[in-house]
Design an enzyme around this catalytic site. Structure first.
Site, PDB file in Angstrom:
ATOM      1  N   CYS A 117      40.442  49.472  25.508  1.00  0.00           N
ATOM      2  CA  CYS A 117      40.987  49.587  26.865  1.00  0.00           C
ATOM      3  C   CYS A 117      41.638  50.951  27.081  1.00  0.00           C
ATOM      4  CB  CYS A 117      41.979  48.485  27.190  1.00  0.00           C
ATOM      5  SG  CYS A 117      42.395  48.456  28.960  1.00  0.00           S
ATOM      6  N   CYS A 146      38.354  48.305  34.150  1.00  0.00           N
ATOM      7  CA  CYS A 146      39.721  48.558  33.698  1.00  0.00           C
ATOM      8  C   CYS A 146      40.674  48.327  34.868  1.00  0.00           C
ATOM      9  CB  CYS A 146      39.858  49.986  33.186  1.00  0.00           C
ATOM     10  SG  CYS A 146      41.499  50.361  32.528  1.00  0.00           S
TER      11      CYS A 146
END
Length: 454
Positions: A202, A381
């Site tokens: 991430c 994201c």
């Protein structure tokens, strides 16, 4: 040692023994007991890793192939929903909200071997485990995720071990609770946040916690006493220009200093000093005093995987075709998620989008058919920018936006925050891990009729 056999060997042995004399059966039983430690356990598909991608594919494959045809090798007894760690760092969730037992999330039709993979041998189609087992497979799925290398930064683990200390990290369940403590404890000085010189899981998370921290400091009326720095090893704020162009005004408006190409290389906890290098001029060093330091560790594929040079590329990840996610050399090896060498952003959303491609291509390979499914590099994201707002970034291999909703997703939205905080965890536990969530492609197609004039 328990046998973890995917094939019905016991049934065949029982039929064979029924035709033998008592003495032969006794001899066979004694020999079997003495040879157990040297048996090779066999399965049709071996899944190494019980994270998001491993669980999803184990569910799909075991449902298709049947009971005990799939073995999952995973040493952990807890499965964490890691995208929640950022919210835990901001005090919006608690650690106990983020995990379930591994036994609860792994599919019941698969066998779980609670050990770590320690040696891969793709030439012999075997994997050795920490418990001394050797598993022979027809098809291998590598879903090991990333290894957190806190130890690669001198002084960092020491700093993270100081009770009620000034150094924290959202990336590990061991340290994530320290983050909110640090936000509460700091009263003034420099709060420094880092992004390492390595691939990370991430990639948006290191700056999400920056925005959350800044918002928290404002809420408590101490923002004017705290100087916020985001030191990133990257040359840009965010890798997708469409969203970076939206983030820079937020950074400037909220008076956050961004230093690019600045990599954390040492922590001196006794002096509260972080040492950074200039990646464009590695001989140049910066010593910065901190009142709070949020450190993101460098990451890599697990050591057991990187030791197997036949499986990895130059960057140290599984050397797969980026479209089919099949290994470039070994046609019975696939990868999913963060351990894959495909050049996508390493997120849970990527693993979800990869899962139907990997599943259908693995089934095709098992059946000797050509591989037809293609992964486009989709990644998502949700860039949390505070306690009530998110910019939902979605994009593909080319870093072109690949958005789901018929609204401008490069804007901060409360609706996206609610989706991130409350809806996505349910989707993860109830649909993704059970093999029923393949990413938002279908939803995107359905909503596309509303995108005119967006």
């Amino acid at each position: 040692m328990t046998s973890y056999t995917c094939l019905p060997l016991a049934l065949r042995q029982a039929k064979l023994l029924a035709t033998r004399s008592f003495s032969e059966r006794l001899l066979h039983r004694n020999l079997s007991a003495s040879q157990t430690l040297n048996d090779k356990h066999e399965c049709q598909v071996l899944v190494v890793g019980g994270g998001a991608g491993g669980c999803a594919l184990a569910a799909k494959l075991s449902s298709r192939l049947g009971r005990n045809k799939v073995i999952v090798v995973e040493p952990a007894d807890k499965h964490y929903y890691q995208p929640m760690f950022t919210l835990i760092g901001g005090g919006m969730k608690r650690l106990e909200h983020s995990y379930k037992s591994m036994a609860e999330v792994l599919p019941k039709k698969a066998k779980w071997l609670q050990e770590a993979a320690v040696e891969f041998d793709p030439e012999s189609n075997t994997v050795k485990t920490s418990g001394g087992n050797t598993i022979k497979y027809d098809m291998l799925l590598i879903a090991t995720g990333l290894q957190l290398n806190y130890n690669k930064i001198p002084g960092l683990e020491e700093a993270l071990a100081i009770p009620n200390g000034k150094v924290c990290s959202i990336y590990s369940p061991k340290y994530v609770d320290r983050v909110f403590d640090c936000l509460r404890n700091i009263q003034g000085g420099d709060a420094i946040f880092t992004y390492p010189s390595s691939p990370v899981k991430c990639p948006g998370a290191p700056q999400k916690i920056v925005y959350i921290a800044e918002h928290y400091f404002r809420k408590l009326g101490k923002r004017n006493d705290i100087n916020i720095k985001y030191n990133t090893a990257l040359p840009v704020l965010f890798g997708v220009k469409h969203y970076a162009d939206a983030l820079w005004p937020i950074v400037k408006k909220r008076n956050i200093t961004v230093n690019t190409r600045r990599n954390l290389i040492e922590v001196k906890p006794g002096q509260d000093i972080a040492v950074f290098e200039n990646l464009d001029n590695p001989s140049e060093r910066f010593e910065e005093k901190y009142s709070m330091l949020h450190a993101v560790p460098p990451m890599s594929a697990p050591d057991a995987l990187t030791r197997c040079k036949q499986l990895i590329n130059e960057a140290g990840f599984v050397d797969v075709d980026q479209s089919t996610l099949q290994h470039k050399k070994y046609q019975n090896v696939f990868a999913i998620g963060d351990s894959s060498g495909s050049p996508n952003s390493k997120t849970a959303a990527s693993a979800a989008a990869q899962s139907p491609v990997v599943f259908r291509n693995m089934i095709a390979a098992l059946e000797g058919k050509p591989l037809k499914d293609i992964y486009d590099g989709y990644a998502s994201c949700p860039l949390v920018t505070g306690y009530n707002s998110v910019i939902l970034a979605e994009f593909d291999y080319s870093l072109t936006p690949l958005e789901t909703f018929p609204v401008a997703q490069n804007k901060e939205r409360y609706s996206m925050f609610i989706m991130k905080k409350d809806f996505m965890p349910l989707l993860y536990w109830k649909l993704m891990l059970t093999g029923h969530w393949n990413g938002p492609a279908l939803m995107r197609n359905l909503l596309s009729v509303f995108k005119f004039g967006k």
